[in-house]
Write a protein that holds these residues in place. Structure first.
Motif, short mmCIF file in Angstrom:
data_model
loop_
_atom_site.label_atom_id
_atom_site.label_comp_id
_atom_site.label_asym_id
_atom_site.label_seq_id
_atom_site.Cartn_x
_atom_site.Cartn_y
_atom_site.Cartn_z
N GLU A 1 44.02 -14.62 54.15
CA GLU A 1 44.12 -13.34 54.95
C GLU A 1 44.18 -13.34 56.41
N LEU B 1 45.69 -15.77 58.01
CA LEU B 1 47.10 -16.05 58.36
C LEU B 1 47.72 -14.57 58.53
N THR B 2 47.64 -13.81 57.43
CA THR B 2 48.37 -12.51 57.48
C THR B 2 48.14 -11.37 58.58
N GLU B 3 46.68 -11.74 58.90
CA GLU B 3 46.22 -10.83 60.10
C GLU B 3 46.57 -11.49 61.62
N GLY B 4 47.07 -12.64 61.30
CA GLY B 4 47.57 -13.22 62.72
C GLY B 4 46.34 -13.83 63.31
N ARG B 5 45.08 -13.91 62.98
CA ARG B 5 43.94 -14.38 63.45
C ARG B 5 44.02 -16.07 63.59
N SER C 1 47.29 -19.31 62.95
CA SER C 1 48.40 -19.57 62.41
C SER C 1 48.72 -21.07 62.07
N GLU D 1 50.82 -23.36 62.71
CA GLU D 1 50.93 -24.35 63.83
C GLU D 1 49.47 -24.78 64.24
N ASP D 2 48.73 -23.98 64.32
CA ASP D 2 47.27 -24.46 64.82
C ASP D 2 46.21 -24.78 63.86
N ASP E 1 54.88 -18.09 52.05
CA ASP E 1 54.93 -16.97 53.03
C ASP E 1 54.66 -17.34 54.52
N PHE E 2 54.00 -18.70 54.73
CA PHE E 2 53.65 -18.91 55.87
C PHE E 2 54.49 -20.62 56.26
N THR F 1 56.29 -23.47 57.76
CA THR F 1 57.60 -23.57 58.56
C THR F 1 58.26 -25.09 58.07
#
Length: 470
Positions: A291, A293-297, A299, A301-302, A336-337, A339
């Motif tokens: 969640e 990750l989904t909310e962008g809190r 990422s 990459e981080d 979903d997330f 890369t």
């Protein structure tokens, strides 16, 4: 084999049987908290260890390994199914862990449990010297103390309960509740992880058996007068020495750096290390991370999340379903997330040697211990022991025994997903000075209260009983 002054009785021997491709047999030290806790004790006393070798229908004579005398107990395939997978792990385990999964009550499982406990008790009674000490461990062997006392009234008996003990409203569901209480009260000293567990046990004794209870002492009536049983908390810990030694090794530190690099050098690594068990809250932390990750809190990459879930009870249905559920959740989040360079969750359904675990602890910035119910949780203490630089953050469920001691951790209710998400963010964003303040306090507690202190305090309580009796 000569009689031993000190006999440990546990479900498993402290070694695993390894058969090489050429058929040659050897024994290696088992992973796990109990072995790590007791091995140092066993090497300083005239001791023997009674336990099952971990394989059905394996008949073995007593032998010695790693300087410890071992007395193997044979279990048939049916006994493994009914006593171990059945009563111990599909009745007692879920019942004592707050019925997170529904316990199964089968009379034939109980009968197998009684029969196997009697076999362990007979082996211990035969192995212990006159006036010696027997220390029984954990929920698989709750009837053994009373059975040993019947066979050998001359010996001092301790019992340590490594998992939680439930509140009476839950415990009362067990059809054989009184027999189990009487079995435990065969011991002179009964140890629990938390004061709360001891309180629940004493309440059950008072309500079910009507024995007088004063403070931590139970008056147990007998034919030759009553005797006193001490029931209190002795929180278990770890042997810190191997961890302090390993973190100094250049190759272990290099491996930690290599782990970070292989994950794309994220700013923060989150780590979970558990047996694959429904009590450990693995689903809850995966949900919270997904969640975020989904909310962008967060990422990918981080922040990367590593979840080590070592195989456990793979023939019990609840565990098969749990594995499927967790692997599906992981694959969805990764799908979903991920890369081409970064993975959201690195999921590892396997066990690792201690050196690799220490490298993982060193690589991790945040340790997630989100058990729904746990007797102690030694992983939390292992992580703290490796943090010699006083960096890193522990997120710790308030439903673990460790939460009573490790007060500078970020405490969470794992059922509260929003609260768990906020705790993860607090840990990820914590300033180095705050990390250092908290970790210094946590390390002081773990290093000062190690496994030697735990075993000494329990054995001192047993020695007091022996002294009073003589």
């Amino acid at each position: 084999m000569t009689a031993a002054e000190f006999v440990v009785v546990a479900n498993r021997l402290p070694v695993d049987r390894v058969v090489a491709p050429d058929g040659e047999e050897s024994w290696r030290t088992s992973p796990g908290g109990l072995v790590a806790a007791l091995e140092p004790v066993m090497k300083t006393v005239d001791g023997a260890w009674v336990g099952w070798a971990g394989q059905a229908d394996l008949e073995l004579e007593p032998f010695e390994a790693n300087g410890i005398r071992l007395i193997p107990i044979a279990l048939s395939e049916q006994e493994v199914e009914e006593y171990y997978e059945g009563f111990a792990n599909d009745t007692i385990w879920p019942l004592y862990h707050d019925v997170i999964a529904p316990p199964q009550f089968h009379r034939e499982w109980w009968e197998a449990y009684v029969a196997v406990n009697h076999r362990f008790a007979e082996a211990a009674a035969s192995a212990v010297a006159q006036g010696g000490t027997v220390w029984v461990h954990d929920y698989q062997l709750q009837l053994v103390p009373e059975m040993v006392r019947t066979l050998r009234p001359d010996v001092t008996i301790g019992y340590f309960h490594h998992i939680p003990f439930p509140a009476h409203g839950l415990y009362a569901q067990l059809p054989w509740r009184d027999q189990v209480l009487r079995g435990l009260l065969g011991a002179d000293v009964i140890g629990f992880q938390r004061a709360q567990d001891a309180t629940y046990f004493l309440a059950a004794v008072r309500r079910r058996l009507q024995h007088p209870v004063k403070g931590s002492l139970v008056e147990v009536p007998g034919e030759e007068g009553s005797r006193r049983v001490l029931a209190k908390a002795f929180p278990i810990s770890i042997d810190t020495a191997p961890y302090l030694e390993l973190i100094q090794k250049p190759e272990v530190r290099a491996r930690a750096a290599e782990i970070r690099k292989s994950l794309g050098d994220p700013k923060r690594i989150l780590l979970g290390v558990d047996r694959l068990d429904y009590t450990k809250g693995i689903r809850h932390r995966i949900k919270a991370y997904g969640e975020l990750l989904t909310e962008g809190r967060l990422s990918v990459e981080d922040v990367t999340f590593i979840q080590v879930a070592s195989p456990s009870r793979e023939r019990v249905d609840a565990y098969v379903h749990l594995r499927d559920e967790i692997e599906l959740a992981v694959s969805r989040i990764n799908g979903d997330f991920d890369t081409m360079v970064h993975t959201a969750i690195r999921y590892l359904h396997q066990g690792f040697p201690r050196e690799e675990m220490v490298a993982l602890y060193l690589a991790a910035d945040v340790m997630l211990v989100t058990a729904l119910r746990d007797g102690m949780n030694l992983v939390a203490k292992e992580y703290i022991a490796t943090r010699a630089d006083n960096r890193g953050v522990l997120v710790l469920s308030e439903f673990t025994g460790a939460a009573d001691e490790l007060r500078q951790a970020i405490r969470v209710n794992p059922h509260d997903i929003e609260g768990l998400k906020d705790a993860i963010m607090t840990a990820v964003e914590m300033e180095p000075a705050e990390q250092s303040r908290r970790m210094r306090s946590l390390r002081k507690r773990v290093l000062e209260h190690d496994v030697k202190v735990w075993s000494s305090s329990f054995l001192d309580a047993l020695a007091d009983v022996r002294a009073q009796r003589s």
